[in-house]
Design a protein around this motif. Structure first.
Motif, mmCIF file in Angstrom:
data_model
loop_
_atom_site.group_PDB
_atom_site.id
_atom_site.type_symbol
_atom_site.label_atom_id
_atom_site.label_comp_id
_atom_site.label_asym_id
_atom_site.label_seq_id
_atom_site.Cartn_x
_atom_site.Cartn_y
_atom_site.Cartn_z
ATOM 1 N N THR A 30 8.668 66.984 75.701
ATOM 2 C CA THR A 30 9.298 66.397 74.472
ATOM 3 C C THR A 30 9.783 65.802 74.668
ATOM 4 O O THR A 30 10.475 65.179 74.027
ATOM 5 C CB THR A 30 8.420 67.297 73.330
ATOM 6 O OG1 THR A 30 7.209 67.572 73.787
ATOM 7 C CG2 THR A 30 8.477 66.103 71.860
ATOM 8 N N GLN A 31 11.261 67.053 75.045
ATOM 9 C CA GLN A 31 12.342 67.237 74.599
ATOM 10 C C GLN A 31 13.185 65.789 75.413
ATOM 11 O O GLN A 31 13.409 64.560 75.747
ATOM 12 C CB GLN A 31 13.457 67.631 75.010
ATOM 13 C CG GLN A 31 14.499 68.136 75.694
ATOM 14 C CD GLN A 31 15.566 68.105 74.382
ATOM 15 O OE1 GLN A 31 15.266 68.644 73.742
ATOM 16 N NE2 GLN A 31 16.291 66.418 74.573
ATOM 17 N N ALA A 32 12.438 65.632 76.950
ATOM 18 C CA ALA A 32 13.025 63.950 77.421
ATOM 19 C C ALA A 32 12.586 63.707 77.893
ATOM 20 O O ALA A 32 12.763 62.200 77.369
ATOM 21 C CB ALA A 32 12.783 65.075 79.220
ATOM 22 N N ALA A 33 11.072 63.339 77.128
ATOM 23 C CA ALA A 33 10.478 61.879 76.213
ATOM 24 C C ALA A 33 10.807 61.557 75.510
ATOM 25 O O ALA A 33 11.534 59.887 75.008
ATOM 26 C CB ALA A 33 9.205 61.987 76.206
ATOM 27 N N THR A 181 9.313 50.674 76.874
ATOM 28 C CA THR A 181 8.941 51.741 78.713
ATOM 29 C C THR A 181 9.378 53.223 77.508
ATOM 30 O O THR A 181 8.943 54.259 77.519
ATOM 31 C CB THR A 181 9.827 51.585 79.418
ATOM 32 O OG1 THR A 181 9.405 50.483 80.456
ATOM 33 C CG2 THR A 181 9.532 52.796 80.778
ATOM 34 N N GLY A 182 10.426 53.322 77.343
ATOM 35 C CA GLY A 182 10.718 54.188 76.982
ATOM 36 C C GLY A 182 9.947 54.433 74.977
ATOM 37 O O GLY A 182 10.262 56.258 74.661
ATOM 38 N N GLY A 183 9.779 54.043 74.696
ATOM 39 C CA GLY A 183 8.550 53.914 73.749
ATOM 40 C C GLY A 183 7.583 55.442 73.989
ATOM 41 O O GLY A 183 7.094 55.488 73.384
ATOM 42 N N PHE A 184 7.291 54.591 74.965
ATOM 43 C CA PHE A 184 5.384 54.814 75.735
ATOM 44 C C PHE A 184 5.477 56.096 76.174
ATOM 45 O O PHE A 184 5.101 57.144 75.531
ATOM 46 C CB PHE A 184 4.819 53.903 76.551
ATOM 47 C CG PHE A 184 4.215 54.058 77.749
ATOM 48 C CD1 PHE A 184 2.631 54.458 77.336
ATOM 49 C CD2 PHE A 184 3.951 55.058 78.696
ATOM 50 C CE1 PHE A 184 1.702 54.693 77.334
ATOM 51 C CE2 PHE A 184 2.722 55.210 79.061
ATOM 52 C CZ PHE A 184 1.740 55.172 78.669
#
Length: 415
Positions: A30-33, A181-184
């Motif tokens: 979750t941190q990475a995402a 992409t970042g939002g997904f």
């Protein structure tokens, strides 16, 4: 039969604590995402400058925009975490990151993109302290540094993956697709955390009742006392100086290699990926070292400060202009300039008063936000005005040296 039954009962009693590794995994993901897109902005520098006609200072403001709201948001998140489950506080925050990035992909220009990243920062405010608190509550002191290092490795890990993927997405589909992409990716992190996180089996419920009954004035006095603690002073000085270096490496690596060392934009982005990968290793290895260090966790933070000053000094010499040396220095700065965060966060959680871990994390990280917000545009403006990267590296070196001198002396007196 009785012995078998007793064995199964004992195994079941131990089973809940094995879940801590799953908690560690989902907190790291979750941190990475959640930090995926913002962590990859540095690698998108050349693409964003061309597409939106940006100066380096404007590019730095994009990073700062995502970090502005957490100045206050981290404190609010810390209070929420001391009252409510990390499952919902972190999960909802990561969901806000996903929605804001999706909306940002529709931004008509630079100003609207800045606004979207402000909302990203509001959601991200919960992820950093919330994930740290969830890991700290599941792991005891003997493993906490190692676990916290793995969890904090999520940020450079996400940034490294973003630095590798987002430039390719931008080349093929344009800069707007990078936000989608970042939002997904952030949405995946939100769903995973809300679906899989569970609190540890032995929660101090009586402590929560006591906190709720404390009068507001007493709570405020307790928080003000924390600011006067020597450990808090060390946390603030070391955190702001090293996070400044981390910001500088993230936003200037590709541009330094491209403009000063004549490295192609694609190859420079790969070197940034290697630097961030070294940061992943650094956060794990240095945090694990802090579990075993007889000198304490803060001694490892001091080692990182010395190593960072040495690396920045090389970048300011003629040798720092050569591709091979510059690339090696950026990997070195990745290991120590990102790796410090693992032992530092573990030190923060252990220095916090009982029942105030969430607030202590929020306070320490909100103080870091001042540097995160101001340093990228300041460094970009320095480079724009002087036409050289040397003043930027010199400023970071001076900040770190000053913090090292003060906190090393304080640590010596404490010991």
């Amino acid at each position: 039969m009785t012995q078998q039954t007793a064995g199964r009962a004992g195994s079941q009693a131990r089973d809940p604590w094995r879940y801590r590794w799953i908690v560690l995994g989902i907190a790291t993901f979750t941190q990475a995402a959640s930090g995926f897109f913002v962590g990859g902005i540095g690698a998108l520098g050349v693409h964003l400058q061309r597409a939106l006609d940006l100066s380096l200072a404007q590019l730095g403001l994009l990073v700062s925009a995502a970090q502005l709201v957490p100045l206050a948001g981290l404190l609010a998140a810390g209070e929420l975490l001391d009252r409510y489950s990390e499952r919902w506080v972190v999960g909802i925050g990561a969901g806000v990151v996903a929605l804001a990035l999706g909306a940002g992909s529709l931004a008509p220009g630079y100003a609207a993109l800045l606004g979207a990243l402000l909302v990203v920062g509001a959601g991200y405010s919960t992820v950093q302290p919330g994930g740290s608190r969830s890991v700290a509550s599941w792991f005891d002191v003997s493993q906490r540094g190692f676990a916290m290092g793995i969890r904090q490795a999520g940020l450079p890990l996400g940034a490294a993956l973003a630095s590798a993927v987002l430039p390719l997405v931008a080349e093929e589909f344009g800069w707007r697709a990078t936000l989608l992409t970042g939002g997904f990716v952030a949405l995946l992190g939100a769903v995973l955390f809300m679906g899989c996180y569970r609190p540890p089996p032995a929660l101090p419920a009586s402590q929560q009742v006591k906190k709720a009954s404390d009068p507001l004035a007493a709570q405020l006095r307790a928080r003000l006392r924390m600011l006067r603690e020597p450990s808090t002073v060390k946390i603030m000085l070391s955190g702001t100086s090293l996070i400044s270096v981390q910001c500088g490496v993230g936003i200037l690596t590709v541009l330094h290699l491209h403009q000063v060392s004549s490295v192609g934009a694609g190859q420079a982005a790969l070197i940034l990926v290697a630097s961030q990968g070294a940061g992943v290793a650094g956060r794990i290895c240095l945090a694990a070292w802090s579990d075993r260090s007889r000198s304490g966790r803060y001694a490892i933070v001091l080692v990182c400060m010395v190593a960072v000053i040495a690396g920045l000094a090389v970048l300011m010499t003629p040798a720092g202009r050569t591709p091979v040396v510059a690339s090696g220095v950026f990997v070195w700065l990745g290991f120590f300039g990102f790796g410090w965060y693992g032992p530092w966060v573990a030190y923060v959680t252990e220095a916090a008063p009982p029942g105030k871990t969430g607030f202590a994390l929020g306070l320490a990280m909100s103080i870091n936000q001042f540097a995160i917000v101001t340093v990228p545009p300041t460094l970009g403006l320095l480079v724009d005005l002087t036409g050289s990267f040397t003043p930027a590296w010199a400023l970071l070196s001076l900040l770190t040296a000053a913090a090292l001198a003060v906190t090393a002396n304080a640590e010596r007196r404490t010991r």
